[in-house]
Design a protein around this motif. Sequence first.
Motif, PDB file in Angstrom:
ATOM      1  N   MET A  96      38.862 -53.378 -34.550  1.00 37.67           N
ATOM      2  CA  MET A  96      38.068 -52.157 -34.573  1.00 37.67           C
ATOM      3  C   MET A  96      38.982 -51.001 -34.952  1.00 37.67           C
ATOM      4  SD  MET A  96      35.650 -51.038 -31.452  1.00 37.67           S
ATOM      5  CE  MET A  96      34.583 -49.674 -31.552  1.00 37.67           C
ATOM      6  N   ALA A  97      38.676 -50.342 -36.027  1.00 42.71           N
ATOM      7  CA  ALA A  97      39.501 -49.230 -36.489  1.00 42.71           C
ATOM      8  C   ALA A  97      39.317 -48.020 -35.578  1.00 42.71           C
ATOM      9  CB  ALA A  97      39.106 -48.864 -37.918  1.00 42.71           C
ATOM     10  N   ASP A  98      40.349 -47.224 -35.523  1.00 45.76           N
ATOM     11  CA  ASP A  98      40.288 -45.992 -34.730  1.00 45.76           C
ATOM     12  C   ASP A  98      39.954 -46.238 -33.267  1.00 45.76           C
ATOM     13  OD1 ASP A  98      40.914 -44.360 -36.944  1.00 45.76           O
ATOM     14  OD2 ASP A  98      38.818 -44.430 -37.593  1.00 45.76           O
ATOM     15  N   THR A  99      40.659 -47.168 -32.659  1.00 48.71           N
ATOM     16  CA  THR A  99      40.451 -47.437 -31.240  1.00 48.71           C
ATOM     17  C   THR A  99      41.697 -47.039 -30.458  1.00 48.71           C
ATOM     18  OG1 THR A  99      41.251 -49.713 -31.386  1.00 48.71           O
ATOM     19  CG2 THR A  99      38.865 -49.356 -31.679  1.00 48.71           C
ATOM     20  N   ILE A 100      41.496 -46.969 -29.183  1.00 50.43           N
ATOM     21  CA  ILE A 100      42.574 -46.671 -28.247  1.00 50.43           C
ATOM     22  C   ILE A 100      42.528 -47.752 -27.161  1.00 50.43           C
ATOM     23  CG2 ILE A 100      41.088 -45.075 -26.964  1.00 50.43           C
ATOM     24  CD1 ILE A 100      43.576 -43.368 -26.392  1.00 50.43           C
ATOM     25  N   TYR A 101      43.697 -48.210 -26.720  1.00 51.28           N
ATOM     26  CA  TYR A 101      43.739 -49.182 -25.636  1.00 51.28           C
ATOM     27  C   TYR A 101      43.523 -48.420 -24.334  1.00 51.28           C
ATOM     28  CZ  TYR A 101      45.200 -52.902 -22.542  1.00 51.28           C
ATOM     29  OH  TYR A 101      45.232 -53.848 -21.556  1.00 51.28           O
ATOM     30  N   PHE A 102      42.544 -48.855 -23.544  1.00 51.25           N
ATOM     31  CA  PHE A 102      42.162 -48.144 -22.330  1.00 51.25           C
ATOM     32  C   PHE A 102      42.246 -49.066 -21.127  1.00 51.25           C
ATOM     33  CE2 PHE A 102      39.082 -46.846 -19.148  1.00 51.25           C
ATOM     34  CZ  PHE A 102      39.476 -45.537 -18.946  1.00 51.25           C
ATOM     35  N   GLU A 103      42.816 -48.551 -20.043  1.00 53.63           N
ATOM     36  CA  GLU A 103      42.876 -49.280 -18.779  1.00 53.63           C
ATOM     37  C   GLU A 103      42.337 -48.398 -17.659  1.00 53.63           C
ATOM     38  OE1 GLU A 103      46.468 -52.273 -18.481  1.00 53.63           O
ATOM     39  OE2 GLU A 103      47.189 -50.218 -18.808  1.00 53.63           O
ATOM     40  N   LEU A 104      41.500 -49.000 -16.816  1.00 53.18           N
ATOM     41  CA  LEU A 104      41.016 -48.354 -15.602  1.00 53.18           C
ATOM     42  C   LEU A 104      41.504 -49.197 -14.439  1.00 53.18           C
ATOM     43  CD1 LEU A 104      39.371 -46.421 -13.867  1.00 53.18           C
ATOM     44  CD2 LEU A 104      37.324 -47.790 -14.411  1.00 53.18           C
ATOM     45  N   ILE A 105      42.327 -48.574 -13.596  1.00 58.99           N
ATOM     46  CA  ILE A 105      42.946 -49.291 -12.488  1.00 58.99           C
ATOM     47  C   ILE A 105      42.576 -48.603 -11.176  1.00 58.99           C
ATOM     48  CG2 ILE A 105      45.125 -50.079 -11.496  1.00 58.99           C
ATOM     49  CD1 ILE A 105      46.260 -49.823 -14.416  1.00 58.99           C
TER      50      ILE A 105
ATOM     51  N   VAL B 267      38.824 -49.306 -26.995  1.00 56.83           N
ATOM     52  CA  VAL B 267      37.597 -48.508 -27.016  1.00 56.83           C
ATOM     53  C   VAL B 267      37.697 -47.447 -28.108  1.00 56.83           C
ATOM     54  CG1 VAL B 267      37.204 -48.883 -24.546  1.00 56.83           C
ATOM     55  CG2 VAL B 267      38.373 -46.814 -25.295  1.00 56.83           C
ATOM     56  N   SER B 268      36.550 -47.022 -28.576  1.00 59.42           N
ATOM     57  CA  SER B 268      36.548 -45.932 -29.551  1.00 59.42           C
ATOM     58  C   SER B 268      36.668 -44.584 -28.842  1.00 59.42           C
ATOM     59  CB  SER B 268      35.297 -45.967 -30.414  1.00 59.42           C
ATOM     60  OG  SER B 268      34.135 -45.890 -29.618  1.00 59.42           O
ATOM     61  N   GLU B 269      36.227 -44.552 -27.576  1.00 55.06           N
ATOM     62  CA  GLU B 269      36.264 -43.306 -26.813  1.00 55.06           C
ATOM     63  C   GLU B 269      36.169 -43.610 -25.330  1.00 55.06           C
ATOM     64  OE1 GLU B 269      33.913 -39.073 -26.919  1.00 55.06           O
ATOM     65  OE2 GLU B 269      32.688 -40.878 -27.123  1.00 55.06           O
ATOM     66  N   ALA B 270      36.854 -42.807 -24.534  1.00 57.43           N
ATOM     67  CA  ALA B 270      36.701 -42.820 -23.082  1.00 57.43           C
ATOM     68  C   ALA B 270      36.480 -41.374 -22.656  1.00 57.43           C
ATOM     69  CB  ALA B 270      37.932 -43.396 -22.399  1.00 57.43           C
ATOM     70  N   VAL B 271      35.341 -41.098 -22.055  1.00 56.57           N
ATOM     71  CA  VAL B 271      35.023 -39.750 -21.584  1.00 56.57           C
ATOM     72  C   VAL B 271      35.398 -39.684 -20.115  1.00 56.57           C
ATOM     73  CG1 VAL B 271      33.264 -37.973 -21.324  1.00 56.57           C
ATOM     74  CG2 VAL B 271      33.170 -39.540 -23.282  1.00 56.57           C
ATOM     75  N   LEU B 272      36.385 -38.840 -19.820  1.00 58.30           N
ATOM     76  CA  LEU B 272      36.979 -38.762 -18.489  1.00 58.30           C
ATOM     77  C   LEU B 272      36.490 -37.525 -17.747  1.00 58.30           C
ATOM     78  CD1 LEU B 272      40.622 -39.499 -19.662  1.00 58.30           C
ATOM     79  CD2 LEU B 272      38.889 -41.148 -18.965  1.00 58.30           C
ATOM     80  N   PRO B 273      36.157 -37.661 -16.441  1.00 58.43           N
ATOM     81  CA  PRO B 273      35.727 -36.505 -15.665  1.00 58.43           C
ATOM     82  C   PRO B 273      36.941 -35.701 -15.174  1.00 58.43           C
ATOM     83  CG  PRO B 273      35.606 -38.464 -14.305  1.00 58.43           C
ATOM     84  CD  PRO B 273      36.048 -38.907 -15.670  1.00 58.43           C
TER      85      PRO B 273
ATOM     86  N   GLY C  20      36.932 -30.129 -16.507  1.00 55.46           N
ATOM     87  CA  GLY C  20      35.843 -30.461 -17.419  1.00 55.46           C
ATOM     88  C   GLY C  20      36.077 -31.827 -18.032  1.00 55.46           C
ATOM     89  N   ASP C  21      35.068 -32.354 -18.680  1.00 58.24           N
ATOM     90  CA  ASP C  21      35.177 -33.675 -19.284  1.00 58.24           C
ATOM     91  C   ASP C  21      36.119 -33.639 -20.489  1.00 58.24           C
ATOM     92  OD1 ASP C  21      33.416 -34.564 -17.399  1.00 58.24           O
ATOM     93  OD2 ASP C  21      31.722 -34.809 -18.759  1.00 58.24           O
ATOM     94  N   LEU C  22      36.805 -34.756 -20.702  1.00 59.53           N
ATOM     95  CA  LEU C  22      37.736 -34.886 -21.816  1.00 59.53           C
ATOM     96  C   LEU C  22      37.490 -36.217 -22.507  1.00 59.53           C
ATOM     97  CD1 LEU C  22      40.912 -33.787 -22.739  1.00 59.53           C
ATOM     98  CD2 LEU C  22      41.169 -36.155 -22.032  1.00 59.53           C
ATOM     99  N   SER C  23      37.473 -36.201 -23.821  1.00 56.88           N
ATOM    100  CA  SER C  23      37.292 -37.419 -24.599  1.00 56.88           C
ATOM    101  C   SER C  23      38.652 -37.924 -25.065  1.00 56.88           C
ATOM    102  CB  SER C  23      36.391 -37.130 -25.800  1.00 56.88           C
ATOM    103  OG  SER C  23      36.291 -38.271 -26.617  1.00 56.88           O
ATOM    104  N   ALA C  24      39.030 -39.109 -24.593  1.00 63.08           N
ATOM    105  CA  ALA C  24      40.266 -39.750 -25.039  1.00 63.08           C
ATOM    106  C   ALA C  24      39.921 -40.605 -26.254  1.00 63.08           C
ATOM    107  CB  ALA C  24      40.851 -40.615 -23.924  1.00 63.08           C
ATOM    108  N   GLN C  25      40.542 -40.295 -27.377  1.00 63.68           N
ATOM    109  CA  GLN C  25      40.298 -41.002 -28.625  1.00 63.68           C
ATOM    110  C   GLN C  25      41.624 -41.253 -29.326  1.00 63.68           C
ATOM    111  OE1 GLN C  25      37.742 -38.233 -30.677  1.00 63.68           O
ATOM    112  NE2 GLN C  25      35.896 -39.097 -29.764  1.00 63.68           N
TER     113      GLN C  25
ATOM    114  N   VAL D 169      46.978 -39.917 -20.979  1.00 65.64           N
ATOM    115  CA  VAL D 169      46.356 -40.108 -22.290  1.00 65.64           C
ATOM    116  C   VAL D 169      47.392 -39.879 -23.375  1.00 65.64           C
ATOM    117  CG1 VAL D 169      44.538 -39.284 -23.854  1.00 65.64           C
ATOM    118  CG2 VAL D 169      44.137 -39.315 -21.382  1.00 65.64           C
ATOM    119  N   GLY D 170      47.393 -40.766 -24.359  1.00 65.86           N
ATOM    120  CA  GLY D 170      48.269 -40.632 -25.508  1.00 65.86           C
ATOM    121  C   GLY D 170      47.510 -40.976 -26.777  1.00 65.86           C
TER     122      GLY D 170
END
Length: 133
Positions: free
Chosen positions: A1-10, A21-27, A31-36, A71-72
């Motif tokens: 999947m192009a333009d993805t980010i490796y995401f972990e929830l621990i 994931v293509s996006e993770a919306v964090l609370p 305010g909310d932040l989109s990690a992409q 986030v990176g």
Amino acid sequence: MADTIYFELIAPDKRLLSADVSEAVLPGQEGDLSAQAGRGFLILKLRPGILTTRAKDGEKQFFLRGGFADVGPDKATVLAEFAIPLEDLTGAILADEIAQAEQSLDEAKDDARKISSWDRLERLQTLKARLAL
């Protein structure tokens, strides 16, 4: 999947998600932040709320009590105080979270803790109304 980010929830007791994931919306606390993919480096304090991930195979949502996110440009990691899949969130669990927030507010000794506890309580009550639990 192009333009993805490796995401972990621990969470303290287990890893709930490890995926591209293509996006993770964090609370975020502010305010909310989109990690992409390609986003700059950021460490973020999280508030009680809903974390949403979007990927090729669909969307996943989790309830978070709070925590921190690192986030990176190609990876994001969330270390949650408490997290469960949103479909597992019940009225009883949310009522317990609200009771804990009320207790923290009652026991707060200084203004900073009172403000933090009040903010947490208000966010949880808003979430309860929004989810109609």
